[in-house]
Each structure stands twice: as structure tokens, then as C-alpha cells.
Write a protein that holds these residues in place. Structure first.
Motif, PDB file in Angstrom:
ATOM      1  N   GLN A 134      -6.167 -38.052 -14.935  1.00  0.00           N
ATOM      2  CA  GLN A 134      -5.604 -38.058 -16.280  1.00  0.00           C
ATOM      3  C   GLN A 134      -6.496 -38.789 -17.282  1.00  0.00           C
ATOM      4  N   ARG A 186       2.791 -38.988 -13.004  1.00  0.00           N
ATOM      5  CA  ARG A 186       2.333 -38.238 -14.185  1.00  0.00           C
ATOM      6  C   ARG A 186       3.208 -38.551 -15.404  1.00  0.00           C
ATOM      7  N   ALA A 190       1.815 -40.398 -18.729  1.00  0.00           N
ATOM      8  CA  ALA A 190       1.915 -39.789 -20.061  1.00  0.00           C
ATOM      9  C   ALA A 190       2.260 -40.853 -21.103  1.00  0.00           C
ATOM     10  N   SER A 194      -0.371 -42.044 -24.124  1.00  0.00           N
ATOM     11  CA  SER A 194       0.041 -41.994 -25.529  1.00  0.00           C
ATOM     12  C   SER A 194      -0.302 -43.279 -26.262  1.00  0.00           C
ATOM     13  N   ALA A 261       7.053 -36.908 -22.256  1.00  0.00           N
ATOM     14  CA  ALA A 261       6.432 -37.320 -20.994  1.00  0.00           C
ATOM     15  C   ALA A 261       6.839 -36.394 -19.850  1.00  0.00           C
ATOM     16  N   ALA A 264       4.437 -33.504 -19.539  1.00  0.00           N
ATOM     17  CA  ALA A 264       3.191 -33.835 -18.855  1.00  0.00           C
ATOM     18  C   ALA A 264       3.391 -33.921 -17.348  1.00  0.00           C
TER      19      ALA A 264
END
Length: 923
Positions: A134, A186, A190, A194, A261, A264
Motif C-alpha cells: 500500500q 487494508r 486506508a 489518508s 476505508a 479500500a
């Protein structure tokens, strides 16, 4: 690392804007309830200006405004500093709570301990792989804390750390399998990517600030003296409303953050099914209130968002209404701080609503663009209705730092202002939605162009809508729209409409270049636009020549100038209507509206410049005047066009039916004929209720005149006035002549009714001569904001004519005797705090009139609350001129003792009135 999504950024901005408004309101309450001594000084300054707080009448000379500002600044500037301190306190308290909360969470995690063993090691290794995948590796990699079994935390979450964020994973999730672990990690990554972990913490704790500050604001209730301070009750109500709104907005924003989120966590290579199964197992249903204030969305909402992939793209009724409401409410206290700092002598509130309109466009157009990109068939009316109702609610509710809402006053004076404002804001919202509809949100240039164009449109139309409501409720006579557009139109600067249309034109160019098959407009369209321009310009020039005043009266010719501006704007309206209702098929709504508005602006500009050129050729060029006039020929018609577009464009868009063929052979002659008829109707005065006429021009010309001289010379009356009785028509002519020296004043029939009840005093104020007059005429005049100061005054003129010449001593002696016998008395008055009105009579010096004269004064005092008194001062002069007795009386209502300069100005005006009436006796 990526920034928060656009929707989250919008929500963060709204949330912290509302938090600042809560702090400003708390500072306002503190300044009102703990600075009671300043209220008396504030009231004294306002009384000297002749008005009541909190709505000062700033009409009048610039010197009056400067005097008011100099008197109020030492009082109100500390209030402004206290309000700013309240806002800083709100932000500082929220930041302090967020830091303290993060420190407490770290202590709790240390107490809970870390899991160990093969499963924990595998989960940590998988976490490192996902961080690398990521893009959150190296120094940007967050920490992971896998809890021991049996810890108090059963749900995964991310918390702010001392350096890097900490992702907390319960042992059950770490051991649940790779699919579940990947989805959870994940989701949390997210949040980390951000870069809003600290912002989210601040948003969470802002709810506590929104509860604590209103609770502190309620402390003055323990002291009745402070609880009754002016504006305290309204401020406390606003604090409660804003606190509740903050809690609801905070919860909505945090729920939206979780939905973003989730997206994602469910994209490949993740397994959406496993993540959805985890959601079903980990959520419990909640009640309505709990769902409203919950910071996590319920299971059904999260799964529905995963299945549709539209998390964070909803720009429907509720988000639009809340955005408009918060935008208008939150910017009001900033304006109040500014007013306090300059001593309430600053500009009007139009810049405030221009900023609010621009803020609505900035916050909502990107959301609407994503809404319609995700679902082109989504209805248009929910966001329009949301902006209209939310904006109206924000205007009518009392704002922070404002004890009485101007919208509330307008609504109480005329209920129609509510629906009127909703319709006006709805027209603006339709334009903004249409500008956003068809924009591709992934193209930043197109989205930026649409946002800037929307800002320009909203910054002009929203203050105009508010000004219409204020003027309508205050009883302003037509042409309201004319005055609004030309004299009240500019909120920030005169070039606003030109800038707005330039932004719309830029959007049209960007949208056309982004179209799948960009094609130029067909030649018949250009022919149609040229025909409209030529017809409008020719009608304006030719009819001006026909209607021009033969004696060259510039005031009488001024409406012709206004009508030419309206003709130019209406030419653009015709072009806009034709282009929107006959739009070629296959074009997006954004391109249709932006292109039509650009073409309409070009038509208006061309017609205006052509008329200006014709006028310049006829009158010649003046270096001092023509450049300014050219600016008016450009900005005023464009402003009128933009305001009318908010009314016409929504109707045209709803009635539009895309066509696949080019305009027919009759389209151009028909458009030219419609333009010619409309222009001829305007130029011949058919629409003067909107466009203005000669009476409006004379009123404005009188307003622009310098203050008349304070000295008056009495011209001799006609021989009839000295030798015989007047006819009723001659008497009415004499009293009506007073209007010539009272520019901007309005006649007031109620001032010439019956006299006061003086049963408590033995004598009446004015006893007429022993004989009844053979002819009598009277007229009352009231000052308006357009007249020369002092605003709020009244003048009563009376002419009495006798066949037998009245002796001056027989007229004046009874008055002297009555004043000597009844120099002071009282009358019942239930509206006064002591139930009485207190009267004082005195003999005054009549001044030089050239004829026998007598003058007296009456001061009426009505005691009110907070030690204030309403003082009404009456000065009257009675003059005997041959067979006529002329009386001129002035009335000045005031809060407190009126300043001598106001009384002197009114006495000087009365002297000019008296001289004019005497001169016109028998005329």
C-alpha cells in the motif's frame, strides 16, 4: 501517502468551521453576560445615532458613520477579541482533548499487553507485506499492536501515536485467517494512507467540545442579572442548536470515513466476500437516535456501500441541506467580529452572503459531480431542495453573535419572504447542479473549472436573493429589482458578474474539449445570435431618440439609460432561452448550460457596447465620464443577465428537449421578432415596475444632491396671500410645495389626523384662532433612508386661510397662555414603564421669517426598559401672512436625548419648508 478524499476534506472543513462558530458564539455570550457595564455605553452611542441596537441605521452621511464607529470601537473591539478568544479556545480544547485521548489510549494498550506466538508473528509479517504493497513502508510505516487474548478491545482500530499511527488488531482477528486479516489491515491502512488520523481524533473529540462549551455558556443562568443580559437568551439557544448540529455532523463524517476505508479493504486483491462476512459478524443493530449519533455505520449500510461502490458520493438532500445551513451560519460570526472591530460602521452584509455562496459551491459541486458520474440517472431535485431549504434556514435562524436574525425580522414582517427566499436559492442551486452535471470528476481541470464557475455564479446570485428578501420585507416600493441589481448588486466589487461569466466561459471551453466528439456550433446559431444583438442594439438606440426629453432634462433621460441596460440584458435572456430549449442532442448538461450562458453574455455585451458606441458618437467623448459609463454599460447588464439566468435557466432546462436537427429557417426571424417586441416594451416603459421610471430617477437624483444650505430666505408670497382668501386648490398647492425642498421624503397622511388626548392638562397644545378657517390644507412628510438626514423625522405643514385678516396677537396670545399654564403634564401610556408619558412645553425663538411668527417646543418622554427612554421632540413655527396662517411642525423620535446637531439640521429643513410654502401662497 494520499490526502483525505474530497468528500472527507469537505466534511472536515464543515466540521471545524462549525466548531469555530461555536467558539465565537461562546465568546459572544461571555461578552454579553460578563460585560454588562458596557451595554449602557453601547446604548448611549446608538441613541446618539438615533437608533436601537442590534440593528443600527447607518443611512446618512459618511461623517455620521465615522462618528458612530469612533464612539463604538472602544466598546465593541474588546467584544471582538473575546469572540476570537472563544474560537481559539474551542480549537485548543479540541486539540488538547485529542492529545490527551491519544496518550490515554497508549497507556491502555501498554496495560493490555501484546500477543506472542507463531500466529502473532505471522500476522506481523503479513502486516509488513501489506504496508509495502500500500506504499506505507519505511519511515511512513505505521506500528502494529496485536492484543493478547482476553483484552478489553474486541474490534480493530487505528489510533494516533507519538510519532506514527498505531494499528490495533485483536487476537481473534489475527488468528481468523489470511482473508479476514488482509481485509481488516487494508481497512486500517486506508485510514493511515489518508493521513487524517489526527484529524479524525480531533473530529471525534470536537463532539465533547460542542457539549462542554454550551454547558459553560449556561453558567450565567445562576446569576439572574447576567442571564437577562441582552442577547444572552438567543446566544444560549444558538449554542444548543449548534452543539446538536455538530454532534450529528461529526457522526456523519466519521461514518463516511469508515465507508471510504471499506472500499479500500474490498478492492482486489482483497476478498470482498470475506470482509462482508466479517462485518455481518461484528455489528449489532442500533436504535434511531444511536444510529444518528453513531460514529460507525451499521452493517446494512456498509454492505450496501460495498456492493454499489458509491461510498462518499452521495450529494442528495441531507448533505446539501447541511452544507448550505452550516456555510451560512458559520460565516455570520466572522462578520460580527468584523463589525465589532470597526465599530459597526463597516459595509453591509452582502459580502457575507457572497462568501457563503462561494463556500456552498466549493463544497458541493465536487460532490455533485461524483454523484452524477456514479449514477447519471440520479434525480436533480434532492440537492436543489436541500440547498434551498438549508440556505433559507441558515438565513432565518439567529446566527452566532447576532441576537436578532435579519432573516427572522424579515419573516416576521412579511411571511412571503420565506417562500420567496426558498425559490431564489433554489434557482441558484439549479444552476450549480447543472454546472456539475456531466463533469468528469477524475479530470481535475474540468472539476476545477466547474467549481470556479459555480463560485462566481453563487457569489452574485445568493447576496441578490437575500437582498430581495430584506427589501421586500421592509416595504421597499418598486423597482426593487432595479435598485438591487444596479445599486445594491456588488457584494465585493463591481466586476463580479464579468468575472463569473469569464469562469463560465472557461468551463464551456474545457467541457467542449473534453467532449467525445467536439463540434463547433452550426452557422444558423451564429446567425440567430447576431440577429438578436442587432435587434436589441437598434431598438435601444432608435427608441431612445424617440423618447428623449426635448428640453434635455438629464434626470428625465436617466430612465432611458436604465432601459438600454435592461434591453441588453434581455437580449441575452432571449439567446439563453433559445439555446437551452433547442440544445443539440448528445451534449452534457454542463456543456449546454455553460455554452448557453457564455453565448448569452456575449450577446448582452455586444448589445451594450453597440449602444454605448452609438451614444458616444452622438454626445462625444468625455475623458472624465465616458470610461466610468463604459464600465456601467458592461457590468450592469451582465449582472442583470446573471440574476435573470437564475430564474430563466431552471425553467428552460426543465422544458428543454434535445433536438437532432439544426435551427429551422424561421428560428432567426422569430428570435429577432421576440427580441424586438421585448425591447420595445421595455423602452416604452411597459416594465417600469422593475426597470424604474422618471419618479425613481428623481428620487435618486435628490439623494445624490449635496445637503441644502442651512439658511433660508423667504421669497415674497403672491398678492392673493396678502389680500384675500385662498381657494382649496391654492391651499393644497402651497402645502405640496414643501416637497420641493424635501428630496427623498415621502408623504404621510397619518400625520395630519386628529390631535393628542390631553385630558390630564387643562389646556390643549394648539388652540386655533377664534374663527374657524374658511379654507384649510395640510400635508405630512416622513424622512426615508434616501432623504437628507436626519432619517426618521417627520414634518407637518398646515395652511389656514381666512376672509377676515387674523391679528397676529390674537393668534399667538392664547398659545403663550396655554404654555404658561401647562408647561409640563403627563398622559396615560400603558407602553411606558411607569404607565405615563411626560410632556414639557416651552416657547422658542421663531427666527427671521419677515412676518409675525411664534414658535414653541414639545418634548415627550416615554420611559422604557434598561433605563432607556423614547424621547419625541416637536418644534413648531406659526406665521401670519396676510389672510393666511402657516404652521410648520417637525417631529423627531429618538432613543434617549436627541443630539443638538440633529435638531439643528431638522430646524434648518423646517425653515426652508416654511420659506417655500410662503412663496407659493396663492400660486
Amino acid at each position: 501517502m494520499r490526502r483525505p478524499t474530497a468528500d472527507l476534506g469537505r466534511m472536515y472543513g464543515l466540521l471545524f468551521l462549525l466548531l469555530g462558530a461555536i467558539g465565537l458564539n461562546a465568546g459572544w455570550i461571555a461578552s454579553m453576560s460578563y460585560a454588562i457595564g458596557a451595554h449602557t455605553r453601547f446604548d448611549a452611542c446608538m441613541a446618539d445615532a438615533g437608533t436601537l441596537w442590534p440593528a443600527p441605521d447607518l443611512a446618512g452621511t459618511e461623517a455620521t458613520r465615522r462618528e458612530l464607529g469612533a464612539c463604538l470601537r472602544p466598546i465593541t473591539q474588546p467584544w471582538a477579541l473575546i469572540m476570537l478568544a472563544g474560537a481559539l479556545t474551542a480549537f485548543a480544547l479540541t486539540a488538547l482533548l485529542a492529545v490527551a485521548g491519544a496518550a490515554r489510549m497508549r497507556r491502555l494498550l501498554r496495560a493490555a499487553g501484546r500477543a506472542s506466538g507463531p500466529a502473532a508473528d505471522a500476522a506481523t509479517a503479513r502486516f509488513a507485506d501489506l504496508c509495502w504493497e500500500q506504499g506505507a513502508s519505511g519511515t511512513r510505516r505505521p506500528q502494529i499492536h496485536i492484543l493478547r487474548p482476553g483484552a478489553r478491545f474486541t474490534q480493530p482500530f487505528t489510533t494516533a501515536g507519538a510519532g506514527r499511527p498505531v494499528v490495533v488488531i485483536p487476537a481473534a482477528v489475527a488468528c481468523a485467517g489470511p482473508d479476514v486479516l488482509d481485509a481488516v489491515v487494508r481497512h486500517e491502512l486506508a485510514h493511515v494512507r489518508s493521513r487524517d488520523v489526527w484529524l479524525a481524533a480531533g473530529a471525534w473529540w470536537s463532539g465533547w467540545t460542542g457539549v462542554l462549551l454550551p454547558a459553560v455558556c449556561a453558567a450565567p443562568l445562576l446569576d439572574p442579572r447576567r442571564a437577562t443580559a441582552p442577547g444572552y437568551g438567543a446566544g444560549l439557544l444558538v449554542a444548543a442548536v449548534l452543539g446538536g448540529l455538530l454532534l450529528a455532523l461529526r457522526a456523519h463524517m466519521l461514518r463516511l470515513r469508515e465507508l471510504v476505508a471499506d472500499q479500500a479493504a474490498a478492492v482486489p486483491p482483497a476478498q470482498p466476500g470475506a470482509f462482508a462476512q466479517l462485518l455481518r459478524a461484528g455489528q449489532r443493530p442500533a436504535g434511531r437516535l444511536r444510529s444518528l449519533l453513531a460514529v460507525h455505520p451499521d452493517t446494512a449500510t456498509r454492505i450496501r456501500a460495498l456492493s454499489t461502490g458509491t461510498a462518499g458520493t452521495d450529494g442528495g438532500f441531507l448533505p446539501s441541506a447541511v452544507t448550505a445551513l452550516v456555510s451560512i451560519i458559520a460565516v455570520q460570526p466572522v462578520y460580527q467580529v468584523f463589525l465589532h472591530w470597526v465599530g459597526w460602521a463597516g459595509p453591509s452584509s452582502r459580502p457575507l452572503f457572497a462568501v457563503a455562496g462561494g463556500l456552498v459551491a466549493v463544497l458541493l459541486i465536487p460532490v455533485w459531480a461524483r454523484r452524477y458520474a456514479a449514477d447519471p440517472r440520479a434525480p436533480w431535485w434532492p440537492p436543489v431542495l436541500g440547498v434551498a431549504l438549508g440556505g433559507a434556514a441558515g438565513f432565518f435562524l439567529p446566527g452566532p453573535g447576532l441576537p436578532v436574525s435579519p432573516g427572522g425580522r424579515a419573516l416576521s414582517m412579511n411571511w412571503i419572504t420565506g417562500p420567496l427566499l426558498v425559490l431564489a436559492l433554489g434557482g441558484t442551486a439549479v444552476l450549480l447542479v447543472a454546472l456539475a452535471y456531466g463533469v468528469q470528476p477524475d479530470r481535475r481541470g474540468q472539476l476545477l473549472a466547474a467549481t470556479v464557475a459555480g463560485m462566481g455564479v453563487a457569489a452574485v446570485t445568493m447576496p441578490a436573493a437575500v437582498q430581495v428578501v430584506i427589501e421586500w420585507s421592509s416595504g421597499m416600493l418598486p423597482p426593487t429589482f432595479l435598485r438591487l441589481a444596479m445599486f445594491y448588486g456588488a457584494a465585493l466589487w463591481d466586476a463580479e458578474p464579468a468575472v463569473a461569466f469569464v469562469a463560465v466561459a472557461a468551463l464551456a471551453v474545457v467541457a467542449a474539449r473534453s467532449a467525445p466528439h467536439p463540434r463547433p456550433a452550426p452557422r444558423p446559431v451564429f446567425s440567430l445570435l447576431v440577429a438578436v444583438v442587432v435587434t436589441a442594439a437598434a431598438a435601444g438606440v432608435l427608441i431612445t431618440l424617440v423618447r428623449q426629453s426635448p428640453d434635455g432634462d438629464p434626470v428625465a433621460d436617466l430612465p432611458l439609460l436604465w432601459h438600454r441596460w435592461w434591453v441588453s440584458a434581455l437580449a441575452g435572456v432571449v439567446a439563453l432561452t433559445v439555446l437551452l430549449t433547442r440544445a443539440p442532442a448528445g451534449r452534457t448538461t454542463t456543456l449546454r448550460l455553460a455554452g448557453a450562458m457564455t453565448a448569452a453574455a456575449a450577446v448582452t455585451l455586444a448589445a451594450a457596447v453597440a449602444q454605448f458606441a452609438a451614444r458616444t458618437v452622438a454626445t462625444g467623448w468625455d475623458d472624465d465620464y465616458q470610461p466610468w459609463l463604459l464600465g456601467q454599460y458592461v457590468t450592469v447588464p451582465l449582472r442583470l443577465l446573471l440574476l435573470m439566468s437564475a430564474v430563466v435557466a431552471p425553467v428552460a432546462l426543465l422544458a428543454a428537449r434535445p433536438v437532432r436537427r439544426r435551427p429551422g429557417r424561421w428560428s432567426t426571424p422569430l428570435a429577432a421578432a421576440v427580441t424586438g417586441l421585448v425591447c420595445a416594451a421595455v423602452m416604452f416603459g411597459a416594465g417600469e415596475i422593475l426597470t424604474g421610471g422618471v419618479a425613481d430617477a428623481r428620487s435618486l437624483a435628490a439623494k445624490a444632491q449635496p445637503a441644502p444650505s442651512t439658511t433660508a430666505s423667504t421669497a415674497p408670497p403672491t398678492p392673493t396671500a396678502l389680500s384675500g382668501v385662498l381657494t382649496p386648490a391654492q391651499a393644497r398647492h402651497a402645502v405640496d410645495a414643501a416637497g420641493a425642498v424635501l428630496p427623498g421624503w415621502t408623504t404621510n397622511p397619518s400625520l395630519t389626523g386628529g390631535g393628542d388626548d390631553k385630558s390630564a392638562c387643562a389646556a390643549a397644545l394648539v388652540t386655533p384662532p377664534t374663527a374657524e378657517p374658511d379654507v384649510e390644507a395640510a400635508r405630512g412628510f416622513s424622512a426615508t433612508p434616501e432623504s437628507q438626514p436626519p432619517t426618521g423625522a417627520h414634518i407637518v405643514v398646515t395652511v389656514e386661510s381666512y376672509r377676515q385678516t387674523p391679528r397676529p396677537e390674537a393668534v399667538f396670545a392664547p398659545l403663550r397662555q396655554e404654555i404658561d399654564a401647562c408647561g409640563s403634564y403627563t398622559e396615560p401610556n400603558p407602553e411606558s414603564s411607569d404607565g405615563r408619558s411626560h410632556m414639557r412645553l416651552s416657547v422658542r425663538e421663531p427666527g427671521s421669517t419677515g412676518y409675525p411668527a411664534f414658535a414653541y417646543g414639545l418634548v415627550r418622554t416615554d420611559k422604557g426598559a434598561r433605563g432607556l427612554s423614547a424621547v419625541t421632540t416637536v418644534h413648531a413655527v406659526i406665521v401670519v401672512v396676510g389672510h393666511q396662517v402657516v404652521s410648520v411642525g417637525t417631529i423627531l423620535p429618538f432613543i434617549g436625548e436627541p443630539p443638538e446637531r440633529r435638531l439643528a439640521a431638522l430646524d434648518a429643513t423646517a425653515a426652508r419648508v416654511l420659506a417655500e410654502v410662503i412663496h407659493n401662497l396663492g400660486g
